[in-house]
Design a protein around this motif. Structure first.
Motif, PDB file in Angstrom:
ATOM      1  N   ILE A 250      -9.081   1.659   1.411  1.00 38.59           N
ATOM      2  CA  ILE A 250      -7.952   2.243   0.679  1.00 38.59           C
ATOM      3  C   ILE A 250      -8.223   3.715   0.379  1.00 38.59           C
ATOM      4  O   ILE A 250      -7.332   4.577   0.528  1.00 38.59           O
ATOM      5  CB  ILE A 250      -7.685   1.450  -0.606  1.00 38.59           C
ATOM      6  CG1 ILE A 250      -7.132   0.063  -0.254  1.00 38.59           C
ATOM      7  CG2 ILE A 250      -6.709   2.187  -1.514  1.00 38.59           C
ATOM      8  CD1 ILE A 250      -7.037  -0.879  -1.434  1.00 38.59           C
ATOM      9  N   ASP A 251      -9.441   4.033  -0.016  1.00 36.22           N
ATOM     10  CA  ASP A 251      -9.799   5.431  -0.279  1.00 36.22           C
ATOM     11  C   ASP A 251      -9.658   6.269   0.990  1.00 36.22           C
ATOM     12  O   ASP A 251      -9.166   7.409   0.942  1.00 36.22           O
ATOM     13  CB  ASP A 251     -11.246   5.519  -0.801  1.00 36.22           C
ATOM     14  CG  ASP A 251     -11.386   4.996  -2.218  1.00 36.22           C
ATOM     15  OD1 ASP A 251     -10.361   4.876  -2.911  1.00 36.22           O
ATOM     16  OD2 ASP A 251     -12.530   4.700  -2.631  1.00 36.22           O
ATOM     17  N   ALA A 252     -10.096   5.724   2.128  1.00 29.59           N
ATOM     18  CA  ALA A 252      -9.999   6.463   3.398  1.00 29.59           C
ATOM     19  C   ALA A 252      -8.545   6.680   3.792  1.00 29.59           C
ATOM     20  O   ALA A 252      -8.178   7.749   4.296  1.00 29.59           O
ATOM     21  CB  ALA A 252     -10.736   5.701   4.494  1.00 29.59           C
ATOM     22  N   ILE A 253      -7.710   5.671   3.578  1.00 25.63           N
ATOM     23  CA  ILE A 253      -6.289   5.798   3.895  1.00 25.63           C
ATOM     24  C   ILE A 253      -5.659   6.934   3.092  1.00 25.63           C
ATOM     25  O   ILE A 253      -4.911   7.767   3.633  1.00 25.63           O
ATOM     26  CB  ILE A 253      -5.560   4.462   3.613  1.00 25.63           C
ATOM     27  CG1 ILE A 253      -6.004   3.386   4.614  1.00 25.63           C
ATOM     28  CG2 ILE A 253      -4.042   4.639   3.675  1.00 25.63           C
ATOM     29  CD1 ILE A 253      -5.517   1.994   4.279  1.00 25.63           C
ATOM     30  N   ARG A 254      -5.955   6.991   1.809  1.00 28.07           N
ATOM     31  CA  ARG A 254      -5.400   8.042   0.968  1.00 28.07           C
ATOM     32  C   ARG A 254      -5.955   9.409   1.344  1.00 28.07           C
ATOM     33  O   ARG A 254      -5.201  10.395   1.426  1.00 28.07           O
ATOM     34  CB  ARG A 254      -5.728   7.727  -0.491  1.00 28.07           C
ATOM     35  CG  ARG A 254      -4.976   6.514  -1.056  1.00 28.07           C
ATOM     36  CD  ARG A 254      -5.522   6.112  -2.395  1.00 28.07           C
ATOM     37  NE  ARG A 254      -4.747   5.028  -3.010  1.00 28.07           N
ATOM     38  CZ  ARG A 254      -5.177   4.299  -4.023  1.00 28.07           C
ATOM     39  NH1 ARG A 254      -6.385   4.542  -4.560  1.00 28.07           N
ATOM     40  NH2 ARG A 254      -4.416   3.337  -4.526  1.00 28.07           N
ATOM     41  N   ALA A 255      -7.265   9.492   1.579  1.00 27.74           N
ATOM     42  CA  ALA A 255      -7.902  10.779   1.873  1.00 27.74           C
ATOM     43  C   ALA A 255      -7.433  11.349   3.204  1.00 27.74           C
ATOM     44  O   ALA A 255      -7.314  12.571   3.364  1.00 27.74           O
ATOM     45  CB  ALA A 255      -9.418  10.619   1.872  1.00 27.74           C
ATOM     46  N   GLN A 256      -7.166  10.480   4.179  1.00 26.57           N
ATOM     47  CA  GLN A 256      -6.802  10.933   5.529  1.00 26.57           C
ATOM     48  C   GLN A 256      -5.292  10.973   5.755  1.00 26.57           C
ATOM     49  O   GLN A 256      -4.848  11.253   6.867  1.00 26.57           O
ATOM     50  CB  GLN A 256      -7.453   9.999   6.568  1.00 26.57           C
ATOM     51  CG  GLN A 256      -8.967  10.004   6.551  1.00 26.57           C
ATOM     52  CD  GLN A 256      -9.544  11.299   7.050  1.00 26.57           C
ATOM     53  OE1 GLN A 256      -8.951  11.983   7.886  1.00 26.57           O
ATOM     54  NE2 GLN A 256     -10.711  11.675   6.539  1.00 26.57           N
ATOM     55  N   ALA A 276      -1.871  -2.190   2.057  1.00 27.90           N
ATOM     56  CA  ALA A 276      -0.839  -1.162   2.201  1.00 27.90           C
ATOM     57  C   ALA A 276      -0.200  -0.839   0.857  1.00 27.90           C
ATOM     58  O   ALA A 276       0.030   0.335   0.532  1.00 27.90           O
ATOM     59  CB  ALA A 276       0.215  -1.618   3.202  1.00 27.90           C
ATOM     60  N   ASP A 277       0.082  -1.872   0.068  1.00 27.01           N
ATOM     61  CA  ASP A 277       0.696  -1.652  -1.242  1.00 27.01           C
ATOM     62  C   ASP A 277      -0.218  -0.837  -2.142  1.00 27.01           C
ATOM     63  O   ASP A 277       0.231   0.094  -2.832  1.00 27.01           O
ATOM     64  CB  ASP A 277       1.024  -2.996  -1.897  1.00 27.01           C
ATOM     65  CG  ASP A 277       2.162  -3.729  -1.212  1.00 27.01           C
ATOM     66  OD1 ASP A 277       2.906  -3.079  -0.448  1.00 27.01           O
ATOM     67  OD2 ASP A 277       2.301  -4.945  -1.432  1.00 27.01           O
ATOM     68  N   GLU A 278      -1.497  -1.169  -2.147  1.00 28.18           N
ATOM     69  CA  GLU A 278      -2.436  -0.450  -3.015  1.00 28.18           C
ATOM     70  C   GLU A 278      -2.664   0.981  -2.536  1.00 28.18           C
ATOM     71  O   GLU A 278      -2.888   1.885  -3.352  1.00 28.18           O
ATOM     72  CB  GLU A 278      -3.763  -1.202  -3.089  1.00 28.18           C
ATOM     73  CG  GLU A 278      -3.672  -2.539  -3.813  1.00 28.18           C
ATOM     74  CD  GLU A 278      -5.032  -3.171  -4.045  1.00 28.18           C
ATOM     75  OE1 GLU A 278      -6.014  -2.420  -4.195  1.00 28.18           O
ATOM     76  OE2 GLU A 278      -5.112  -4.412  -4.074  1.00 28.18           O
ATOM     77  N   ALA A 279      -2.605   1.179  -1.222  1.00 23.82           N
ATOM     78  CA  ALA A 279      -2.835   2.520  -0.681  1.00 23.82           C
ATOM     79  C   ALA A 279      -1.560   3.359  -0.679  1.00 23.82           C
ATOM     80  O   ALA A 279      -1.622   4.573  -0.470  1.00 23.82           O
ATOM     81  CB  ALA A 279      -3.380   2.419   0.733  1.00 23.82           C
ATOM     82  N   GLY A 280      -0.407   2.707  -0.866  1.00 20.91           N
ATOM     83  CA  GLY A 280       0.849   3.433  -0.883  1.00 20.91           C
ATOM     84  C   GLY A 280       1.349   3.831   0.495  1.00 20.91           C
ATOM     85  O   GLY A 280       1.973   4.879   0.656  1.00 20.91           O
ATOM     86  N   VAL A 281       1.081   2.996   1.496  1.00 19.32           N
ATOM     87  CA  VAL A 281       1.567   3.272   2.854  1.00 19.32           C
ATOM     88  C   VAL A 281       2.372   2.075   3.347  1.00 19.32           C
ATOM     89  O   VAL A 281       2.359   1.009   2.738  1.00 19.32           O
ATOM     90  CB  VAL A 281       0.406   3.557   3.831  1.00 19.32           C
ATOM     91  CG1 VAL A 281      -0.360   4.797   3.397  1.00 19.32           C
ATOM     92  CG2 VAL A 281      -0.544   2.353   3.933  1.00 19.32           C
ATOM     93  N   ARG A 282       3.050   2.255   4.451  1.00 21.64           N
ATOM     94  CA  ARG A 282       3.886   1.197   4.993  1.00 21.64           C
ATOM     95  C   ARG A 282       3.091   0.313   5.945  1.00 21.64           C
ATOM     96  O   ARG A 282       2.044   0.724   6.482  1.00 21.64           O
ATOM     97  CB  ARG A 282       5.081   1.785   5.720  1.00 21.64           C
ATOM     98  CG  ARG A 282       4.715   2.567   6.982  1.00 21.64           C
ATOM     99  CD  ARG A 282       5.906   3.235   7.644  1.00 21.64           C
ATOM    100  NE  ARG A 282       6.843   2.249   8.165  1.00 21.64           N
ATOM    101  CZ  ARG A 282       7.901   2.561   8.899  1.00 21.64           C
ATOM    102  NH1 ARG A 282       8.170   3.833   9.178  1.00 21.64           N
ATOM    103  NH2 ARG A 282       8.705   1.623   9.347  1.00 21.64           N
ATOM    104  N   VAL A 283       3.578  -0.890   6.153  1.00 25.41           N
ATOM    105  CA  VAL A 283       3.048  -1.769   7.194  1.00 25.41           C
ATOM    106  C   VAL A 283       3.938  -1.603   8.419  1.00 25.41           C
ATOM    107  O   VAL A 283       5.149  -1.809   8.347  1.00 25.41           O
ATOM    108  CB  VAL A 283       3.031  -3.239   6.745  1.00 25.41           C
ATOM    109  CG1 VAL A 283       2.612  -4.144   7.911  1.00 25.41           C
ATOM    110  CG2 VAL A 283       2.083  -3.429   5.576  1.00 25.41           C
TER     111      VAL A 283
END
Length: 318
Positions: A250-256, A276-283
């Motif tokens: 999740i941290d990597a998703i947000r950082a990148q 996806a929900d926790e990272a704030g991105v779509r599936v």
């Protein structure tokens, strides 16, 4: 005309025995040359083998479309198919971990062709900094077996299959190579299409997370950066990630600035949705990576599956 009723019973019985033997011999006599019998391990190499074989060989596939080759458990009927085969087409690179035992137990004398032979491989260590040419024995280094995700590798696989069929069935060698040439022309067009489609997506948006480590070759060929995988493994058999691994992802998703996580046809959709929900991105849409789709899916062939995957990716990343 000689009527049967004019024969004495003993002569008649002898005549009937001769006629029955003749009929049995005629029915047992071969009606033509034996068709080459090919067994492919799973749907992707099965599709390649069918295109090369055309009408000149019979191709059967062990792991059916939509099923997971990693978790496949052979049945006695599969051993019988292997035993009856003239040629076995496999991916290699430990993708079919069950094949060695199945082949040995079947007593098969079939030739085995490793379709990935000669392909430059990517190490399955998450770094992908090294490459070497594929051989049927790759030593202790774990290599990414998903070579077909780069269409140029699919071309090499088709060539290997055509060479093997031509070697085992020389009378049809010219036809096998002609079929392969025609199919390879389609694959080269596909490779160009995919490269062009992904190039239309801005580079900074071409960052994704996948369900497991299956798109390394695709990413390297078509300029897609794989930030991470929900299951950090080349196989779907690995267990679900720990809480620490999920947090790191999740941290990597947000950082990148990853735009989407992509499920695969055999992944756990609820886990992906939670990340996806926790990272704030779509599936994104479902990708077919380790197997082709079942009938009616629109992904029954390799070409259709690759085109569908590209449509899913470009739609989510635009």
């Amino acid at each position: 005309m000689i009527l049967i009723k004019h024969f004495r019973p003993r002569v008649l019985r002898a005549l009937l025995v001769v006629l029955m033997f003749y009929a049995s011999a005629c029915s047992a006599a071969p009606t033509g040359p034996r068709v080459l019998r090919v067994v492919a391990t799973f749907s992707v190499v099965g599709d390649f083998a069918k295109r090369v074989a055309g009408a000149s060989a019979e191709v059967r596939v062990l792991v059916p479309a939509g099923a997971d080759a990693h978790e496949f458990e052979p049945a006695p009927s599969d051993a019988a198919r292997i035993a009856d085969a003239d040629l076995i087409v496999e991916n290699g690179l430990e993708f079919e971990t069950w094949l060695k035992a199945l082949y040995a137990s079947s007593g098969s004398k079939a030739r085995r062709v490793v379709a990935s032979e000669g392909i430059v491989l990517r190490e399955g260590d998450g770094h992908h900094d090294h490459a070497e040419e594929a051989t049927s024995e790759v030593g202790h280094v774990e290599h990414d077996p998903h070579v077909w995700q780069d269409v140029r590798n699919a071309v090499r696989m088709v060539r290997n299959i055509a060479d093997a069929m031509a070697s085992v069935d020389a009378p049809n060698a010219v036809q096998y190579r002609a079929n392969a040439d025609a199919y390879i022309a389609e694959l080269e067009t596909l490779d160009t299409e995919i490269a062009a489609a992904m190039a239309r997506v801005p580079q900074e948006r071409r960052r994704i997370v996948t369900a497991h480590d299956s798109l390394g070759y695709f990413g390297a060929r078509y300029g897609v950066e794989i930030i991470g995988e929900v299951i950090d493994s080349l196989s779907t058999e690995a267990g679900e990630p720990s809480a620490q691994a999920i947090a790191a992802l999740i941290d990597a998703i947000r950082a990148q600035n990853v735009r989407a996580i992509f499920p695969e046809s055999m992944s756990n959709p609820s886990l992906l949705q939670r990340i996806a929900d926790e990272a704030g991105v779509r599936v994104g849409g479902e990708l077919f990576t380790d197997a082709l789709g079942e009938a009616g899916s629109g992904r029954e062939t390799y070409i259709d599956a690759m085109r569908a995957n590209v449509n899913v990716l470009t739609e989510a990343l635009k």
